[in-house]
Design a protein around this motif. Structure first.
Motif, PDB file in Angstrom:
ATOM      1  N   SER A  34      34.529 -40.995  67.733  1.00 14.24           N
ATOM      2  CA  SER A  34      35.297 -40.051  66.936  1.00 14.24           C
ATOM      3  C   SER A  34      35.305 -38.725  67.690  1.00 14.24           C
ATOM      4  O   SER A  34      34.535 -38.529  68.638  1.00 14.24           O
ATOM      5  N   ARG A  38      34.837 -35.428  63.435  1.00 19.17           N
ATOM      6  CA  ARG A  38      34.796 -36.705  62.720  1.00 19.17           C
ATOM      7  C   ARG A  38      36.067 -36.971  61.923  1.00 19.17           C
ATOM      8  O   ARG A  38      36.017 -37.390  60.778  1.00 19.17           O
ATOM      9  N   THR A  39      37.211 -36.726  62.559  1.00 18.21           N
ATOM     10  CA  THR A  39      38.485 -36.968  61.883  1.00 18.21           C
ATOM     11  C   THR A  39      39.302 -38.080  62.520  1.00 18.21           C
ATOM     12  O   THR A  39      40.122 -38.691  61.859  1.00 18.21           O
ATOM     13  N   ASP A 147      37.379 -45.866  62.324  1.00 19.81           N
ATOM     14  CA  ASP A 147      38.356 -45.190  61.484  1.00 19.81           C
ATOM     15  C   ASP A 147      38.111 -45.511  60.003  1.00 19.81           C
ATOM     16  O   ASP A 147      38.239 -44.631  59.145  1.00 19.81           O
ATOM     17  N   LEU A 150      35.296 -43.332  58.924  1.00 19.15           N
ATOM     18  CA  LEU A 150      35.750 -41.946  58.766  1.00 19.15           C
ATOM     19  C   LEU A 150      36.543 -41.786  57.474  1.00 19.15           C
ATOM     20  O   LEU A 150      36.394 -40.782  56.763  1.00 19.15           O
ATOM     21  N   ARG A 154      35.538 -39.361  54.331  1.00 15.88           N
ATOM     22  CA  ARG A 154      36.453 -38.395  53.711  1.00 15.88           C
ATOM     23  C   ARG A 154      36.567 -38.645  52.203  1.00 15.88           C
ATOM     24  O   ARG A 154      36.586 -37.717  51.408  1.00 15.88           O
TER      25      ARG A 154
END
Length: 159
Positions: A34, A38-39, A147, A150, A154
């Protein structure tokens, strides 16, 4: 505790270190990272599995280059959510990595159908031939797994 729940990363909001994603196959380890915030997950490389200690050193070297100390390992659950032999193998990989690097933190991420999803994308959107797909599928699957982690982070309020 070195094996952590993804929600435990929420306490580290000030941390800006990348996460490392791994798709652990029998012959390869697909690796993705990432960004520091961390996006975004990006495919990186494939480690051809030989001896465990050599594989671990190669993985740790990549992680050290990026300042990553958190590893997201894909967990290939059965479709009903139960764990089979491949899950046991992935959990053993995590345990063995912790023996070599006790300060490592590991998160397991559901990776059901990750390779199939990546294959569909590579065929449908990228229109890659079978030989070209085989060169990128493992690292792309690692990015897909990362992903997913992540996205979960979120949704828990961590991004």
């Amino acid at each position: 505790m070195p094996v952590i729940d993804l929600g435990d990363l929420l306490a580290e909001r000030t941390r800006t270190t990348p996460l490392t994603g791994v798709d652990a196959g029998e012959k390869t380890l697909g690796v993705a990272f990432s960004d520091a915030l961390r996006t975004l997950a990006t495919p990186h490389s494939v480690i051809r599995r030989t001896k465990f200690t050599d594989d671990a050193k190669a993985l740790f070297r990549l992680m050290d280059e990026r300042g990553s100390d958190i590893l997201v390992i894909g967990l290939p659950l059965n479709m009903d959510g139960s764990e089979g032999p491949r899950c046991q193998s992935c959990r053993a990989l995590g345990r063995n990595l912790l023996r070599l690097r006790p300060d490592l933190r590991i998160v397991f991420q559901d990776e059901r159908l990750s390779t199939a999803a990546v294959e569909r994308t590579l065929i449908g959107e990228a229109d890659l031939s079978r030989s070209k797909r085989s060169q990128v599928v493992d690292r792309a699957a690692a990015a897909w797994i990362l992903d997913g982690a992540l996205d979960r982070l979120r949704s828990l309020g961590g991004g």
